[in-house]
Design a protein around this motif. Sequence first.
Motif, PDB file in Angstrom:
ATOM      1  N   PHE A 120      22.584   8.788  14.540  1.00  0.00           N
ATOM      2  CA  PHE A 120      22.670   9.345  13.186  1.00  0.00           C
ATOM      3  C   PHE A 120      23.564  10.585  13.164  1.00  0.00           C
ATOM      4  O   PHE A 120      24.394  10.756  12.255  1.00  0.00           O
ATOM      5  CB  PHE A 120      21.259   9.681  12.696  1.00  0.00           C
ATOM      6  N   LEU A 121      23.433  11.443  14.164  1.00  0.00           N
ATOM      7  CA  LEU A 121      24.280  12.637  14.223  1.00  0.00           C
ATOM      8  C   LEU A 121      25.738  12.279  14.476  1.00  0.00           C
ATOM      9  O   LEU A 121      26.644  12.963  13.995  1.00  0.00           O
ATOM     10  CB  LEU A 121      23.779  13.574  15.333  1.00  0.00           C
ATOM     11  N   SER A 122      25.991  11.211  15.218  1.00  0.00           N
ATOM     12  CA  SER A 122      27.370  10.787  15.444  1.00  0.00           C
ATOM     13  C   SER A 122      28.001  10.224  14.178  1.00  0.00           C
ATOM     14  O   SER A 122      29.214  10.326  13.987  1.00  0.00           O
ATOM     15  CB  SER A 122      27.416   9.744  16.564  1.00  0.00           C
ATOM     16  N   ARG A 123      27.183   9.643  13.300  1.00  0.00           N
ATOM     17  CA  ARG A 123      27.713   9.107  12.037  1.00  0.00           C
ATOM     18  C   ARG A 123      27.960  10.208  11.009  1.00  0.00           C
ATOM     19  O   ARG A 123      28.741  10.021  10.077  1.00  0.00           O
ATOM     20  CB  ARG A 123      26.742   8.072  11.447  1.00  0.00           C
ATOM     21  N   TRP A 124      27.258  11.349  11.158  1.00  0.00           N
ATOM     22  CA  TRP A 124      27.404  12.448  10.201  1.00  0.00           C
ATOM     23  C   TRP A 124      27.822  13.694  10.976  1.00  0.00           C
ATOM     24  O   TRP A 124      26.982  14.493  11.399  1.00  0.00           O
ATOM     25  CB  TRP A 124      26.088  12.685   9.460  1.00  0.00           C
ATOM     26  N   PRO A 125      29.117  13.903  11.184  1.00  0.00           N
ATOM     27  CA  PRO A 125      29.586  15.042  11.993  1.00  0.00           C
ATOM     28  C   PRO A 125      29.291  16.397  11.375  1.00  0.00           C
ATOM     29  O   PRO A 125      29.372  17.410  12.075  1.00  0.00           O
ATOM     30  CB  PRO A 125      31.103  14.793  12.095  1.00  0.00           C
ATOM     31  N   GLU A 126      28.962  16.450  10.073  1.00  0.00           N
ATOM     32  CA  GLU A 126      28.634  17.738   9.472  1.00  0.00           C
ATOM     33  C   GLU A 126      27.265  18.251   9.909  1.00  0.00           C
ATOM     34  O   GLU A 126      26.904  19.400   9.615  1.00  0.00           O
ATOM     35  CB  GLU A 126      28.676  17.657   7.945  1.00  0.00           C
ATOM     36  N   LEU A 127      26.501  17.416  10.611  1.00  0.00           N
ATOM     37  CA  LEU A 127      25.213  17.823  11.161  1.00  0.00           C
ATOM     38  C   LEU A 127      25.338  18.041  12.660  1.00  0.00           C
ATOM     39  O   LEU A 127      26.041  17.297  13.337  1.00  0.00           O
ATOM     40  CB  LEU A 127      24.134  16.760  10.889  1.00  0.00           C
ATOM     41  N   ASN A 128      24.670  19.042  13.162  1.00  0.00           N
ATOM     42  CA  ASN A 128      24.579  19.259  14.607  1.00  0.00           C
ATOM     43  C   ASN A 128      23.310  20.047  14.901  1.00  0.00           C
ATOM     44  O   ASN A 128      22.689  20.611  14.004  1.00  0.00           O
ATOM     45  CB  ASN A 128      25.815  19.976  15.159  1.00  0.00           C
ATOM     46  N   VAL A 129      22.935  20.080  16.158  1.00  0.00           N
ATOM     47  CA  VAL A 129      21.743  20.788  16.598  1.00  0.00           C
ATOM     48  C   VAL A 129      22.160  22.162  17.092  1.00  0.00           C
ATOM     49  O   VAL A 129      22.993  22.278  17.989  1.00  0.00           O
ATOM     50  CB  VAL A 129      21.016  20.014  17.724  1.00  0.00           C
ATOM     51  N   ARG A 130      21.594  23.199  16.504  1.00  0.00           N
ATOM     52  CA  ARG A 130      21.931  24.555  16.890  1.00  0.00           C
ATOM     53  C   ARG A 130      20.692  25.444  16.803  1.00  0.00           C
ATOM     54  O   ARG A 130      19.735  25.110  16.113  1.00  0.00           O
ATOM     55  CB  ARG A 130      23.032  25.144  16.012  1.00  0.00           C
ATOM     56  N   LYS A 131      20.726  26.555  17.505  1.00  0.00           N
ATOM     57  CA  LYS A 131      19.611  27.502  17.487  1.00  0.00           C
ATOM     58  C   LYS A 131      19.821  28.472  16.337  1.00  0.00           C
ATOM     59  O   LYS A 131      20.825  29.199  16.296  1.00  0.00           O
ATOM     60  CB  LYS A 131      19.510  28.261  18.809  1.00  0.00           C
TER      61      LYS A 131
END
Length: 587
Positions: A120-131
Amino acid sequence: MQARRGPYRLYDVDCLTQAYIAVKEKGMSIRKAALSYDVPKTTLIDRLSGRVGIDVVRSGPVTLLSLEQEALLTKHIQTMAEVGYGYSRQETIDLASDYAVSLGLRSKQNPLTDRWLYMFLSRWPELNVRKPRSLEVARAKCATRVAIDKYFDQLNNIMVKYHIAAKPHLIYNVDEKGMQIEHKPPKIVSGKHNKTQAITSGRSKIVTLIGCVNAVGHQIPPYFVFPGARMLDDLMEGASPGAAGTVSLTGWSNTDVFEYYMKHHLLKYLPPRSPNEPVLILYDGHKSHVSLSLIEWAKEYNIILFVLPPHCSHLLQPLDVSCFGPLEMAWNALIHRYMRESGGCLVTRYEVARLASRVYSSTLTPSNIQSAFKKSGIYPFNRNVVPDHQIAPSTTFTDSEAEVNTPMVSNTKACETPSAEQFFEQRGGKILQNVQKAKKSRNTLSKIIGGMAITEDDILAQIKAHTDKYGPSKIKEKKSASKENNKKRKQTSPKASTSNSVKKPKKVLESSENCDSSDEEDVPDSEKCVVCKHFSPDRTKRPFIIIVSWGQCDQCSGWVHLSFCTHVKSIRRGDAFLCPSCNDQLQ
């Protein structure tokens, strides 16, 4: 040898869409559209025949959620992250699983996994995991668009009134920074399978650094506040030229320290001033920064004291925005290197001035300071410098429906069913619908000075009125009155009796003053003192004693008033005790 596979999808997605429209609407042949827009013919045929949707841009099986459903989920995740209540990895998986269950695409016994999340994150590059950065609730509540706009209005009025908008050498910012002796170790290079550790100096009191810069990019020498009761010359050894310091019991700045800093340290570095060309000094509204004597002094020396809005310094104060962050990182790195090069010597308050002066000079550079004033919108003046996403958390605490900002469902109503919208409203509704109730307003000084120039006559009059009504003298009077009322209540209220207690292994009974009024005839002889033959001792000898302790003799098992009928005042665990009669017999 197996041939190496070429790059995936050489054509542009927009070109495929244009070729699809050219065939469907303009009547162009499939072969000509494929050649004109440089897309594979078979790919275009799959879109035209309906076997593959025009919105599908990657090969493989169809995703569990449609493009519109994933777009709605993505918007909701972004909105919750912007307002400060974002989802973790597992929470995102649980959210998507519940969403699929509500749409009838998945069963509760078959939830989604980590593999779905990463796809899912690869399909939506505007999302990422960050602190995320931690944001105090007070800052989240106070950093509103209304408060920031009001601040820039007042700041613009002051700059126009005194003609200093184009004079950066007259605009200053003052702020404090606590220098932790127990540093945070930086990232290091170590073995891949080693559990790395870093030696620190241990917890100690903080040394406060008071810094000041102006919009041109110049820095004022630092001023240190050390914990202690007496200022020693050794504390300033190795400090940069012009640096000074003092002491306080806690190491933090207070009203006296800050006033001394302004009058005796900062004043000698300020440029010449006049009533028509004063100096503007901006700082936060901590209670130690606001005093009537300091305001009167500033007016006398043609200085404008401008207080920032409460709990908004992370957005509007130049030193907080771009200066003290690099300073803290350089400080931690320098302390880490110092302890290694010195053979493990601990950092004490005697090394702080020497080491902090080095990072103060290296991080507060002219370019960094100028960028800080620009980013905070002070010089050049820019009232639109704070973007909406930085004040988004404040929308969850507003009570007015006009300030509600819920972009989660505004752009997706046409593409999603009402049940899906209701699902996300239930999951994040309490945050997104701003259900926080307005609390009772407090008569705090920050409401008067926040975002205002406190050297102006009207603001000064309000400060004096507030001090007369809610100042320290009034607070002391209220506290003394409440103490007197509590004393009267204690004197008039009956005292509760204290039950007898027993200490093991030596039995010791405790009785309160109410035992004096107990009927001696109703008390059995076995519970009376074997010396005075009474349950209550004679209080006339020692009227200050409230609790009476008892001790039991090891030989005759009789009870004795400790400290009244024997010289023994207390019995500890394991000690032997004899009443006066048994003790005389043994002697």
